[in-house]
Design a protein around this motif. Structure first.
Motif, short mmCIF file in Angstrom:
data_model
loop_
_atom_site.label_atom_id
_atom_site.label_comp_id
_atom_site.label_asym_id
_atom_site.label_seq_id
_atom_site.Cartn_x
_atom_site.Cartn_y
_atom_site.Cartn_z
N GLU A 64 -26.58 -2.12 -8.70
CA GLU A 64 -27.53 -3.12 -8.68
C GLU A 64 -28.20 -3.16 -7.19
O GLU A 64 -29.36 -3.24 -7.09
CB GLU A 64 -27.07 -4.58 -8.98
CG GLU A 64 -26.66 -4.47 -10.49
CD GLU A 64 -25.96 -5.74 -10.73
OE1 GLU A 64 -26.00 -6.71 -9.89
OE2 GLU A 64 -25.42 -5.97 -11.82
N ARG A 65 -27.20 -3.42 -6.08
CA ARG A 65 -27.63 -3.42 -4.75
C ARG A 65 -26.46 -2.89 -3.90
O ARG A 65 -25.45 -2.94 -4.22
CB ARG A 65 -27.92 -4.92 -4.61
CG ARG A 65 -26.84 -5.72 -4.45
CD ARG A 65 -27.49 -6.97 -3.88
NE ARG A 65 -26.32 -7.60 -2.66
CZ ARG A 65 -25.37 -8.15 -3.06
NH1 ARG A 65 -25.13 -8.62 -4.27
NH2 ARG A 65 -24.76 -8.54 -1.95
N ASP A 67 -25.22 -3.31 0.19
CA ASP A 67 -25.15 -4.11 1.48
C ASP A 67 -24.44 -3.07 2.54
O ASP A 67 -23.44 -2.57 2.44
CB ASP A 67 -24.53 -5.55 1.56
CG ASP A 67 -25.31 -6.46 0.99
OD1 ASP A 67 -26.51 -6.20 0.37
OD2 ASP A 67 -24.67 -7.56 0.58
N ARG A 95 -32.98 -0.90 -3.07
CA ARG A 95 -31.73 -1.66 -3.36
C ARG A 95 -30.83 -1.89 -2.18
O ARG A 95 -29.89 -2.56 -2.14
CB ARG A 95 -30.96 -1.16 -4.31
CG ARG A 95 -31.56 -1.28 -5.69
CD ARG A 95 -31.21 -0.21 -6.77
NE ARG A 95 -31.48 1.21 -6.13
CZ ARG A 95 -31.39 2.16 -6.92
NH1 ARG A 95 -30.80 2.10 -8.03
NH2 ARG A 95 -31.57 3.45 -6.26
N VAL A 96 -31.01 -1.13 -1.00
CA VAL A 96 -30.14 -1.33 0.15
C VAL A 96 -30.75 -2.24 1.09
O VAL A 96 -31.69 -2.47 1.50
CB VAL A 96 -30.03 -0.13 0.80
CG1 VAL A 96 -29.41 -0.24 2.40
CG2 VAL A 96 -29.50 1.14 -0.02
N SER A 97 -29.61 -3.38 1.46
CA SER A 97 -29.94 -4.27 2.59
C SER A 97 -29.16 -3.75 3.71
O SER A 97 -28.03 -3.73 3.65
CB SER A 97 -29.41 -5.68 2.04
OG SER A 97 -30.37 -6.38 1.06
#
Length: 186
Positions: A64-65, A67, A95-97
């Motif tokens: 989903e994501r 970090d 999706r990458v923070s």
């Protein structure tokens, strides 16, 4: 590879597996899905850049994501400049923070839980690095992991004596029920 993937799935992890032979992948994927875990299987040769990019792309699609916490802007610049295409432009994925800050500090302020926490740091002997091998740090990481989550820590062996490594492993075992050591190189 197969035994590690199955062990991770038994412990609750969702798994991405890859091999050159699709028939072997199908069998491993079926075993993992049979355990009620999610499994992404990608036929690939790790020596072929396009195959590696395909594996990374499939892995990103499964989550989903993501970090990413990196203390050095120089590292993220190098990742984008020199490894962008090979890494499927990971840092450009929506999706990458990306958090440009100290990972330990980030862990103290976030309440997020993760499937995987990975850490690669310089020598244990650099100022402040010793705190990343402490019981307190390992407990903090464990609190940030979801059930079945995995903590991966890279250790520079050429800076450690056997006793120092034994202390690190002992400290890890105090916080994590399962610890595995993988050694590569010369």
């Amino acid at each position: 590879g197969r035994l590690l993937a199955l062990d991770l799935a038994r412990r609750g992890a969702h798994v991405v597996v890859t091999a050159r032979r699709a028939d072997r992948l199908d069998a491993v994927r079926a075993e993992i899905v049979g355990m009620g875990r999610r499994c992404v299987a990608v036929p690939a040769d790790a020596m072929v850049a396009d195959d590696v990019a395909r594996v990374l792309s499939a892995a990103f699609d499964a989550f989903e994501r993501i970090d990413v916490v990196e203390i050095s802007d120089t590292i993220t610049h190098a990742a984008k400049t020199f490894f962008g295409p090979l890494g499927a432009d990971a840092l450009g994925d929506p999706r990458v923070s990306l958090y440009l800050e100290d990972g330990r500090n980030h862990s103290t302020v976030t309440r997020e839980q993760y499937d995987v926490v990975g850490i690669e740091l310089t020598s244990v002997w650099f100022a402040g690095a010793g705190s990343l091998y402490s019981r307190e740090f390992y407990e903090l990481v464990r609190e940030r992991l979801r059930p079945g989550g995995i903590f991966q820590q890279w250790i520079q062996m050429h800076h450690l004596r056997e006793r120092d490594l034994a202390v690190v492993i002992h400290t890890l075992r105090g916080s994590f029920a399962h610890v595995a050591l993988f050694y590569g190189g010369g």
